[in-house]
Design a protein around this motif. Sequence first.
Motif, PDB file in Angstrom:
ATOM      1  N   PRO A  20       8.110 -14.450   3.217  1.00  0.00           N
ATOM      2  CA  PRO A  20       8.656 -15.753   3.598  1.00  0.00           C
ATOM      3  C   PRO A  20       8.461 -16.855   2.552  1.00  0.00           C
ATOM      4  O   PRO A  20       9.283 -17.762   2.450  1.00  0.00           O
ATOM      5  N   LYS A  21       7.387 -16.745   1.774  1.00  0.00           N
ATOM      6  CA  LYS A  21       7.160 -17.792   0.766  1.00  0.00           C
ATOM      7  C   LYS A  21       8.217 -17.771  -0.341  1.00  0.00           C
ATOM      8  O   LYS A  21       8.308 -18.704  -1.130  1.00  0.00           O
ATOM      9  N   ALA A  22       9.056 -16.747  -0.379  1.00  0.00           N
ATOM     10  CA  ALA A  22      10.130 -16.677  -1.374  1.00  0.00           C
ATOM     11  C   ALA A  22      11.274 -17.637  -1.051  1.00  0.00           C
ATOM     12  O   ALA A  22      12.129 -17.875  -1.900  1.00  0.00           O
ATOM     13  N   VAL A  23      11.256 -18.205   0.146  1.00  0.00           N
ATOM     14  CA  VAL A  23      12.300 -19.165   0.523  1.00  0.00           C
ATOM     15  C   VAL A  23      12.354 -20.301  -0.494  1.00  0.00           C
ATOM     16  O   VAL A  23      13.429 -20.680  -0.965  1.00  0.00           O
ATOM     17  N   ARG A  24      11.206 -20.820  -0.854  1.00  0.00           N
ATOM     18  CA  ARG A  24      11.161 -21.913  -1.843  1.00  0.00           C
ATOM     19  C   ARG A  24      11.750 -21.490  -3.188  1.00  0.00           C
ATOM     20  O   ARG A  24      12.384 -22.277  -3.874  1.00  0.00           O
ATOM     21  N   PHE A  25      11.501 -20.242  -3.556  1.00  0.00           N
ATOM     22  CA  PHE A  25      12.030 -19.711  -4.809  1.00  0.00           C
ATOM     23  C   PHE A  25      13.562 -19.760  -4.796  1.00  0.00           C
ATOM     24  O   PHE A  25      14.184 -20.211  -5.755  1.00  0.00           O
ATOM     25  N   PHE A  26      14.164 -19.304  -3.704  1.00  0.00           N
ATOM     26  CA  PHE A  26      15.622 -19.315  -3.598  1.00  0.00           C
ATOM     27  C   PHE A  26      16.169 -20.736  -3.568  1.00  0.00           C
ATOM     28  O   PHE A  26      17.155 -21.044  -4.231  1.00  0.00           O
ATOM     29  N   ILE A  27      15.516 -21.605  -2.811  1.00  0.00           N
ATOM     30  CA  ILE A  27      15.946 -23.001  -2.744  1.00  0.00           C
ATOM     31  C   ILE A  27      15.856 -23.652  -4.115  1.00  0.00           C
ATOM     32  O   ILE A  27      16.754 -24.386  -4.530  1.00  0.00           O
ATOM     33  N   GLY A  28      14.793 -23.355  -4.842  1.00  0.00           N
ATOM     34  CA  GLY A  28      14.604 -23.921  -6.179  1.00  0.00           C
ATOM     35  C   GLY A  28      15.675 -23.495  -7.174  1.00  0.00           C
ATOM     36  O   GLY A  28      15.906 -24.180  -8.164  1.00  0.00           O
ATOM     37  N   ARG A  29      16.336 -22.399  -6.899  1.00  0.00           N
ATOM     38  CA  ARG A  29      17.412 -21.920  -7.772  1.00  0.00           C
ATOM     39  C   ARG A  29      18.787 -22.246  -7.206  1.00  0.00           C
ATOM     40  O   ARG A  29      19.799 -21.743  -7.652  1.00  0.00           O
ATOM     41  N   HIS A  30      18.808 -23.089  -6.193  1.00  0.00           N
ATOM     42  CA  HIS A  30      20.050 -23.519  -5.539  1.00  0.00           C
ATOM     43  C   HIS A  30      20.867 -22.347  -5.018  1.00  0.00           C
ATOM     44  O   HIS A  30      22.091 -22.412  -4.965  1.00  0.00           O
ATOM     45  N   ALA A  31      20.175 -21.278  -4.643  1.00  0.00           N
ATOM     46  CA  ALA A  31      20.836 -20.117  -4.054  1.00  0.00           C
ATOM     47  C   ALA A  31      20.962 -20.381  -2.557  1.00  0.00           C
ATOM     48  O   ALA A  31      19.980 -20.691  -1.894  1.00  0.00           O
ATOM     49  N   THR A  32      22.142 -20.268  -2.044  1.00  0.00           N
ATOM     50  CA  THR A  32      22.396 -20.584  -0.638  1.00  0.00           C
ATOM     51  C   THR A  32      22.164 -19.384   0.281  1.00  0.00           C
ATOM     52  O   THR A  32      22.719 -19.299   1.367  1.00  0.00           O
ATOM     53  N   CYS A  33      21.318 -18.490  -0.147  1.00  0.00           N
ATOM     54  CA  CYS A  33      21.026 -17.272   0.610  1.00  0.00           C
ATOM     55  C   CYS A  33      20.295 -17.560   1.916  1.00  0.00           C
ATOM     56  O   CYS A  33      20.443 -16.827   2.894  1.00  0.00           O
ATOM     57  N   ILE A  34      19.500 -18.621   1.930  1.00  0.00           N
ATOM     58  CA  ILE A  34      18.730 -18.955   3.116  1.00  0.00           C
ATOM     59  C   ILE A  34      19.700 -19.362   4.221  1.00  0.00           C
ATOM     60  O   ILE A  34      20.461 -20.305   4.080  1.00  0.00           O
ATOM     61  N   GLY A  35      19.686 -18.606   5.296  1.00  0.00           N
ATOM     62  CA  GLY A  35      20.577 -18.897   6.416  1.00  0.00           C
ATOM     63  C   GLY A  35      21.978 -18.335   6.279  1.00  0.00           C
ATOM     64  O   GLY A  35      22.801 -18.502   7.171  1.00  0.00           O
ATOM     65  N   CYS A  36      22.260 -17.677   5.185  1.00  0.00           N
ATOM     66  CA  CYS A  36      23.592 -17.106   4.977  1.00  0.00           C
ATOM     67  C   CYS A  36      23.765 -15.866   5.855  1.00  0.00           C
ATOM     68  O   CYS A  36      22.874 -15.022   5.938  1.00  0.00           O
TER      69      CYS A  36
END
Length: 70
Positions: A20-36
């Motif tokens: 779960p802590k990888a969420v910040r990693f994805f957000i930091g790269r502007h990847a819209t994977c979270i919630g997709c």
Amino acid sequence: MKDDFDLSEISVESFLKSTPKAVRFFIGRHATCIGCGFARFCTLKDVVNIYQLDEKLFLEELAKIAIQKY
């Protein structure tokens, strides 16, 4: 059968559920994977291709996050 564990073939959803802590990693790269809705189908390699990221660096950074305790 491959002897190596291939992180790039894991789905985004599976990786985020296990790390779960990888969420910040994805957000930091502007990847819209979270919630997709496609996160269960897309692999980490798909993310690399879609966002034109450096695959080696991306996967190394994710591996570091995955092995961190806290």
